[in-house]
Write a protein that holds these residues in place. Structure first.
Motif, short mmCIF file in Angstrom:
data_model
loop_
_atom_site.label_atom_id
_atom_site.label_comp_id
_atom_site.label_asym_id
_atom_site.label_seq_id
_atom_site.Cartn_x
_atom_site.Cartn_y
_atom_site.Cartn_z
N GLY A 103 0.80 -1.22 0.00
CA GLY A 103 0.00 0.00 0.00
C GLY A 103 0.83 1.27 0.00
N GLY A 104 2.12 1.17 0.24
CA GLY A 104 2.99 2.34 0.21
C GLY A 104 3.36 2.72 -1.21
N HIS A 105 4.17 3.76 -1.33
CA HIS A 105 4.61 4.22 -2.64
C HIS A 105 6.10 4.56 -2.59
N ALA A 106 6.70 4.57 -3.76
CA ALA A 106 8.10 4.97 -3.91
C ALA A 106 8.24 5.64 -5.27
N VAL A 107 9.31 6.40 -5.41
CA VAL A 107 9.66 7.01 -6.69
C VAL A 107 10.96 6.37 -7.14
N GLN A 108 11.01 5.96 -8.40
CA GLN A 108 12.26 5.40 -8.93
C GLN A 108 12.73 6.26 -10.10
N PHE A 109 14.05 6.47 -10.15
CA PHE A 109 14.70 7.14 -11.27
C PHE A 109 15.41 6.06 -12.08
N GLU A 110 15.17 6.07 -13.38
CA GLU A 110 15.83 5.13 -14.27
C GLU A 110 16.76 5.88 -15.20
N LEU A 124 8.55 15.82 -4.49
CA LEU A 124 7.30 15.59 -5.21
C LEU A 124 6.57 16.93 -5.21
N SER A 125 6.02 17.31 -6.36
CA SER A 125 5.39 18.62 -6.48
C SER A 125 3.99 18.51 -7.08
N ALA A 126 3.13 19.42 -6.65
CA ALA A 126 1.80 19.53 -7.23
C ALA A 126 1.83 20.37 -8.51
N ARG A 127 2.97 20.98 -8.79
CA ARG A 127 3.12 21.80 -9.99
C ARG A 127 3.33 20.91 -11.21
N PRO A 128 2.77 21.30 -12.36
CA PRO A 128 3.03 20.52 -13.58
C PRO A 128 4.48 20.70 -14.01
N THR A 141 6.78 17.84 -1.30
CA THR A 141 7.08 16.80 -0.31
C THR A 141 8.53 16.39 -0.55
N ASN A 142 9.36 16.53 0.45
CA ASN A 142 10.79 16.23 0.34
C ASN A 142 11.01 14.73 0.54
N LEU A 143 11.61 14.08 -0.45
CA LEU A 143 11.90 12.64 -0.36
C LEU A 143 13.34 12.38 0.11
N GLY A 144 14.10 13.42 0.32
CA GLY A 144 15.47 13.27 0.82
C GLY A 144 16.51 13.72 -0.17
N ALA A 159 4.86 7.58 4.49
CA ALA A 159 3.50 7.08 4.71
C ALA A 159 2.58 8.25 5.01
N GLY A 160 1.37 8.17 4.50
CA GLY A 160 0.38 9.21 4.74
C GLY A 160 0.46 10.39 3.79
N THR A 161 1.39 10.38 2.86
CA THR A 161 1.50 11.47 1.89
C THR A 161 0.32 11.42 0.93
N ASP A 162 -0.36 12.56 0.77
CA ASP A 162 -1.48 12.65 -0.17
C ASP A 162 -0.91 12.77 -1.58
N LEU A 163 -1.08 11.75 -2.38
CA LEU A 163 -0.53 11.73 -3.74
C LEU A 163 -1.54 12.16 -4.80
N SER A 164 -2.75 12.49 -4.39
CA SER A 164 -3.80 12.81 -5.36
C SER A 164 -3.46 14.04 -6.21
N GLY A 165 -2.72 14.98 -5.68
CA GLY A 165 -2.40 16.18 -6.43
C GLY A 165 -0.98 16.22 -6.97
N VAL A 166 -0.21 15.17 -6.78
CA VAL A 166 1.19 15.16 -7.23
C VAL A 166 1.22 15.08 -8.75
N ARG A 167 1.98 16.02 -9.36
CA ARG A 167 2.05 16.07 -10.82
C ARG A 167 3.46 15.96 -11.38
N SER A 168 4.47 16.09 -10.50
CA SER A 168 5.85 16.01 -11.00
C SER A 168 6.81 15.65 -9.88
N VAL A 169 8.02 15.27 -10.28
CA VAL A 169 9.11 15.03 -9.34
C VAL A 169 10.27 15.92 -9.80
N VAL A 170 10.95 16.54 -8.82
CA VAL A 170 11.94 17.57 -9.12
C VAL A 170 13.26 17.25 -8.43
#
Length: 188
Positions: A103-110, A124-128, A141-144, A159-170
């Motif tokens: 049920g958790g989430h992660a971001v991967q860079f390839e 993680l950003s709500a900005r396009p 949201t700072n992932l480190g 955990a508990g991060t609201d991902l519904s509005g996330v549109r990009s990773v920076v």
């Protein structure tokens, strides 16, 4: 005051300014690279979502269905992804938002490839992704810290991060409030 004291004072100020400048700007990072080679949660290529069960029959009454169930992935599943766009530094590769089986989430860079920097973080950003660079410096949201400026890497989403509005990773340099690269997280 003697000429010697003035020269020593000026030399001291120049040395202090040089040390502070080197600490802040870390110019050697223009020629250095750090590489990560973490296992990707979802390998490159087509993604699968696992088996689906539709119209299951019960063992009691033949032909009676219990309804339709949603696909149940057996492993991690990409829910959004996109290629990096360069901001202040040339950046290539791709980013994916991955739903984990628990049920958790992660971001991967390839295949990330960007410049090394003194104070780089993953947001993680709500900005396009098409937004102006300055927009990415707030409301994130700072992932480190960025683990490396090249290669494959994975970042856990708290955990508990609201991902519904996330549109990009920076990839963001906190020290200089500068974006290195941004990837859209287009829903899969």
């Amino acid at each position: 005051m003697s000429k010697r004291v003035v020269v020593a004072g000026v030399a001291g100020v120049v040395v202090v300014a040089l040390v502070v400048g080197l600490y802040l700007f870390q110019p050697w990072r223009l020629w250095t690279d750090r590489t990560a080679d973490e296992a990707l949660l979802v390998p490159a290529g087509p993604t699968t979502t696992g088996p689906t069960t539709t119209g299951m029959t019960t063992g009691m009454t033949a032909g009676t269905t219990t309804g339709t169930t949603r696909p149940q992935p057996e492993g991690p599943v990409v829910v959004a992804s996109g290629p990096f766009r360069s901001l202040e530094h040339a950046t290539t590769g791709s980013a994916s938002l991955v739903r984990l089986p628990g049920g958790g989430h992660a971001v991967q860079f390839e295949s990330l490839d960007t410049s090394d920097g003194p104070d780089l973080y993953v947001y993680l950003s709500a900005r396009p992704a098409e937004a102006e660079e300055a927009a990415f410096g707030s409301g994130f949201t700072n992932l480190g810290k960025l683990k490396a400026n090249r290669g494959n890497q994975v970042y856990e989403v708290p955990a508990g991060t609201d991902l519904s509005g996330v549109r990009s990773v920076v990839i963001w340099c906190q020290r200089f409030s500068a974006g290195f690269g941004v990837a859209p997280l287009a829903r899969a």
